[in-house]
Scaffold this active site. Structure first.
Site, PDB file in Angstrom:
ATOM      1  N   ASP A 101      29.950 -35.932  12.036  1.00  0.00           N
ATOM      2  CA  ASP A 101      28.909 -36.959  12.026  1.00  0.00           C
ATOM      3  C   ASP A 101      27.632 -36.490  12.696  1.00  0.00           C
ATOM      4  O   ASP A 101      26.592 -37.140  12.563  1.00  0.00           O
ATOM      5  CB  ASP A 101      29.404 -38.227  12.738  1.00  0.00           C
ATOM      6  CG  ASP A 101      30.597 -38.867  12.057  1.00  0.00           C
ATOM      7  OD1 ASP A 101      30.601 -38.894  10.812  1.00  0.00           O
ATOM      8  OD2 ASP A 101      31.518 -39.325  12.747  1.00  0.00           O
ATOM      9  N   ASP A 106      31.522 -40.696  15.419  1.00  0.00           N
ATOM     10  CA  ASP A 106      32.159 -40.103  16.593  1.00  0.00           C
ATOM     11  C   ASP A 106      32.587 -38.660  16.407  1.00  0.00           C
ATOM     12  O   ASP A 106      32.792 -37.943  17.377  1.00  0.00           O
ATOM     13  CB  ASP A 106      33.394 -40.920  17.001  1.00  0.00           C
ATOM     14  CG  ASP A 106      34.551 -40.734  16.025  1.00  0.00           C
ATOM     15  OD1 ASP A 106      34.297 -40.669  14.806  1.00  0.00           O
ATOM     16  OD2 ASP A 106      35.710 -40.655  16.480  1.00  0.00           O
ATOM     17  N   ASP A 144      30.606 -44.625  10.360  1.00  0.00           N
ATOM     18  CA  ASP A 144      31.813 -43.848  10.113  1.00  0.00           C
ATOM     19  C   ASP A 144      32.990 -44.811  10.234  1.00  0.00           C
ATOM     20  O   ASP A 144      32.860 -45.894  10.804  1.00  0.00           O
ATOM     21  CB  ASP A 144      31.914 -42.717  11.133  1.00  0.00           C
ATOM     22  CG  ASP A 144      33.170 -41.885  10.957  1.00  0.00           C
ATOM     23  OD1 ASP A 144      33.514 -41.572   9.801  1.00  0.00           O
ATOM     24  OD2 ASP A 144      33.820 -41.568  11.972  1.00  0.00           O
TER      25      ASP A 144
END
Length: 825
Positions: free
Chosen positions: A722, A718, A517
């Site tokens: 996700d 995070d 990410d």
């Protein structure tokens, strides 16, 4: 044996639930042609329902007894029928466009895979059921049905017919059920731990007496005391191992509990036999230690399995409980569960939006960091959608509700999580098959050798068989991997990476692709002021002073960046930024554009360039592209300065990507941020495979496509968005500052800002794999050496125990070297 033929005085156990059958009871059911006793009409009714519907395979494959129906807190018929009410169903069901309803059910009474099979078969036979999947680990079922063909109350009753209790998922009720299970495990663990400590103290005296001499009376006393302490450990604390071993044998399967049960039971019986004969060795200390450490491992495993569900419930409970609904008579405070699509609600500045909806009145910025992980609030105007669970930042809004309860975006993400995590990887299934083969080989060899000696020298057969079983007990083999992983895990914890699941270090050595990410993972997740370009006569510090005064009372991330910024002319001795000396009045917010205000009677604007320049008719400025995003400060007479902001990379991000490339691992950037910042971050790090603006479902599909092509995926993220893809990846890593749900679903958590720990983890995994191979090679060599010696009767049981212990110590000592491993950058 039927109730009618039971010997006088014998205490029979109910074939269904295992409880004692009361004296004089005549309840029974014929199962597999044999009349089986039942303790009560409830168990008989359940057993008859199972047999009548052709589900008697349940009794052949179950791992333990079923639960007595009378042990449940019953759901009344009226309460069950209430679950058919549309108003009540809105709180826990989701409705597909084709009218199919979906719900998550809690199932009480599940104890093994056969229970899950029985419930699935029972429900799939019901008209209207589209799909059902029972997850053994969480004791929950995902149910899809056609409400025009079946009522939910009828499906719940069908589960009750086969001896279980089903009800809509309620976090508080399920948490109580989990707490009860945890208390039972803790009681067994406590008994085993107390017994281990006491017996080890007695064993010290016996060991000392073996070398220095001990009176026979004291030796016998210590033996009897050890027997008394060990007996509850074996018959209470270790009872799950015996129960599971009997289940495996009944279902013609060989699990790891079979040799464990034989080793514990055999060592206990051999010790009792030695005491009875007054000669030979006793193994009470080994029995207690073996039981304690096995129970400790299973307790921690159960805690880890339940932790993700606890965080899921906490997330759902974290949503607002009440909302301000606008009715004909004005505003009223109502429970969020009473909201229905079409209701209008008012959300004040700073409050959390209680349900998905569309803005009817008002303009504001909405912080969706909980769901997307992105730090910048998004401007929202009338007609724009908002997501329940996000926070209203700037001004009040009136919202028309579109989705509530189980249909909300947040609930859909949690459901997506459950589906992704419930899938068992192929590697796990292969490991289970390999374990059964290993156990079968060990037991087969032990049985063959014992059979031979029974005919050759019957007086030595038991001792030789026990020595063979103990010496080839898979202690060293079972420690080879966990000991190495534990040592490496402790080492990584010192570098800032907390590994919560044992397969991480093994899996990192096999990864082919690493998916990241962006915000909060490769970057810090906070905007930083990185560039100031004055456009007029004012100095850099003067421009910053004016901007900070305008932004002082704003909660926007740009305002926080100004508050943190300290240029060379403004920095205090301690490195902090002073409060602005300039004061702003008549501050006003233009949603999605910026802020305006008056300072010393002069009007200023800061924000989007076109909006800020509208303060000066015909004004223009040179372009500014030195940062990811920029705002313009304009006064009444002229533009004053450009301010550039950037979400700075985490320390070690560039080194991490380079280290991955050197190992042949392909990096990917997969983020929900649709801005050009995602491309800039990928370019700065040299990541060729980057995709922005991805939804949780698109992220999951992206990873599934990679896995379908044979890739082994590690994922770092995070945000709550996700979490589903973290659950699907073979290896998942959450940032320490991320959401609770993300951390709970991940296999490991990065506690430090420096990403070098991830590179260390990959390097450590390769070293760990080498140590594991060394340990396995030693364990195999030891077993191949000790096997013929024990089989020929050259190894006494006590020598076998010593050899097994030394083998285990060697494996552990080799694994401990990993705690001092130095990884190269």
């Amino acid at each position: 044996m039927s109730a009618a033929t039971a010997p006088a005085g014998a205490v029979e156990a109910c074939f269904h639930c295992g409880l004692a059958v009361p004296a004089g009871s005549s309840y029974s059911v014929v199962v597999d042609g044999v009349e089986r006793p039942m303790c009560c009409p409830g168990c008989r009714a359940v057993a008859m329902a199972i047999i009548d519907q052709g589900l008697d395979d349940y009794y052949r494959h179950r791992e333990g007894h079923g639960v007595n129906p009378e042990a449940f807190s019953p759901i009344s018929a009226e309460e069950s029928r209430s679950f058919d009410d549309e108003e009540i169903q809105r709180g826990f069901t989701r409705c597909d466009p084709d009218g199919i309803k979906r719900a998550t059910l809690s199932i009480e009474g599940i104890s093994c895979a056969a229970c899950a099979w029985l419930i699935e078969r029972q429900l799939r036979r019901r008209p209207g059921v589209i799909d059902v999947s029972v997850h053994l680990g969480s004791h929950r079922a995902q149910l899809a049905w056609d409400p025009s063909k079946a009522k939910l109350s009828e499906l719940l009753a069908a589960v009750t017919e086969v001896g279980y209790l089903a009800h809509p998922f309620q976090p508080d009720r399920e948490e109580q059920y989990a707490c009860d299970q945890q208390r039972r495990m803790l009681r067994r663990l406590g008994v085993a731990g107390l017994g281990m400590m006491q017996v080890m103290m007695y064993a010290v005296g016996l060991y000392a007496g073996s070398f220095q001499g001990i009176d026979d009376r004291y030796r016998l006393l210590l033996h009897w005391v050890s027997l008394i302490v060990t007996t509850p450990v074996v018959f209470y604390a270790a009872s799950p191992f015996f129960t599971n071993a009997l289940r495996d044998l009944r279902s013609r399967q060989l699990g790891m509990d079979v040799p464990v049960a034989i080793a514990i039971g055999g060592a206990y019986l051999a010790s009792v036999g030695s005491m009875w004969r007054g000669a030979g060795e006793v193994y009470f200390d080994s029995v207690c230690m073996f039981t304690f450490f096995l129970l400790l491992g299973r307790y921690l495993e159960a805690r880890m399995r339940r932790r993700s569900d606890e965080f899921s419930r906490r997330l759902l409970r974290g949503a607002p409980r009440t909302a301000r609904r606008i009715g004909p008579t004005g505003e009223e405070i109502v429970a969020c569960r009473l909201l229905v699509p079409g209701d209008w609600i008012r959300v004040r500045e700073g409050e959390v939006i209680p349900a998905d909806g569309v803005i009817v009145e008002g303009r504001s910025a909405v912080d969706e960091a909980l769901l997307t992980g992105e730090p910048l609030p998004h401007p929202r105007l009338p007609g724009d959608p908002v997501i329940g669970g996000s926070q209203n930042i700037e001004s009040p809004l009136v919202i028309s509700v579109t989705r509530t309860g189980a249909n909300s975006t947040l609930a859909s993400i949690v459901a997506l999580l459950d589906r992704a995590q419930a899938e068992r990887p192929a590697t796990v299934r292969a490991a289970d098959r390999a374990a059964r083969i290993f156990v079968a080989v060990v037991l087969g060899l032990t049985a063959a050798v014992t059979f031979y000696w029974w005919h050759a020298q019957p007086d030595r057969a038991f001792a030789i068989g026990l020595a063979l079983l103990v010496s080839t007990c898979p202690c060293a083999l079972s420690l080879a991997t966990p000991a190495a992983l534990a040592a490496a895990t402790n080492g990584l914890a010192r570098t800032g990476l907390l590994v919560s699941r044992g397969h991480v270090l093994e899996g990192l050595a096999r990864i082919s692709d690493f998916v990241f990410d962006k915000t909060g993972t490769l970057t810090r997740g906070e905007l930083e002021l990185v560039a100031v370009r004055p456009l007029g006569a004012e100095s850099e510090s003067e421009c910053v002073e004016i901007a900070r005064a305008l932004e002082e009372h704003s909660s926007h991330p740009i305002a926080r960046a100004f508050a943190r910024w300290s240029g060379p002319e403004m920095r205090r001795e301690d490195g902090s930024s002073p409060a602005p000396k300039t004061f702003c009045s008549e501050t006003a917010t233009s949603t999605g554009s910026g802020l305006s205000g008056r300072i010393r009677g002069v009007e200023y604007r800061i924000g989007r360039a076109d909006w800020a320049l509208s303060l000066i008719p015909g004004g223009s400025v040179p372009t500014f592209d030195e940062a990811d995003c920029a705002v313009l400060l304009v006064g009444e007479r002229a533009p004053l300065a450009w301010f550039g902001f950037r979400d700075e990379l985490r320390p070690g991000a560039a080194r991490l990507i380079e280290r991955l490339r050197r190992r042949g691992v392909r990096p990917h950037l997969l983020t929900g941020d649709p801005s050009p910042g995602a491309t800039r971050v990928a370019d700065r790090l040299g990541i060729e495979r980057a995709r922005g603006g991805a939804s949780p479902a698109e992220k999951l599909a992206y990873v599934r496509d990679l896995q379908a092509s044979g890739a082994v995926i590690a994922m770092a993220g995070d945000g709550v968005n996700d979490a589903p893809v973290l659950a699907a990846a073979q290896i998942s890593i959450a940032m320490g500052g991320g959401s609770d749900l993300t951390r709970s679903r991940a296999d490991s958590v990065l506690l430090e800002d420096d990403l070098d720990a991830l590179g260390d983890a990959v390097a450590w995994s390769h070293k760990t794999r080498r140590v594991i191979r060394q340990n396995l090679a030693w364990a195999l060599l030891y077993n191949l050496t000790i096997l013929p010696l024990a089989g020929m009767g050259w190894v006494a049981p006590y020598a076998a125990a010593i050899g097994m212990s030394l083998s285990s110590l060697l494996v552990v000592g080799n694994a401990l070297r990993l705690g001092d491993v130095r990884v190269s950058k």
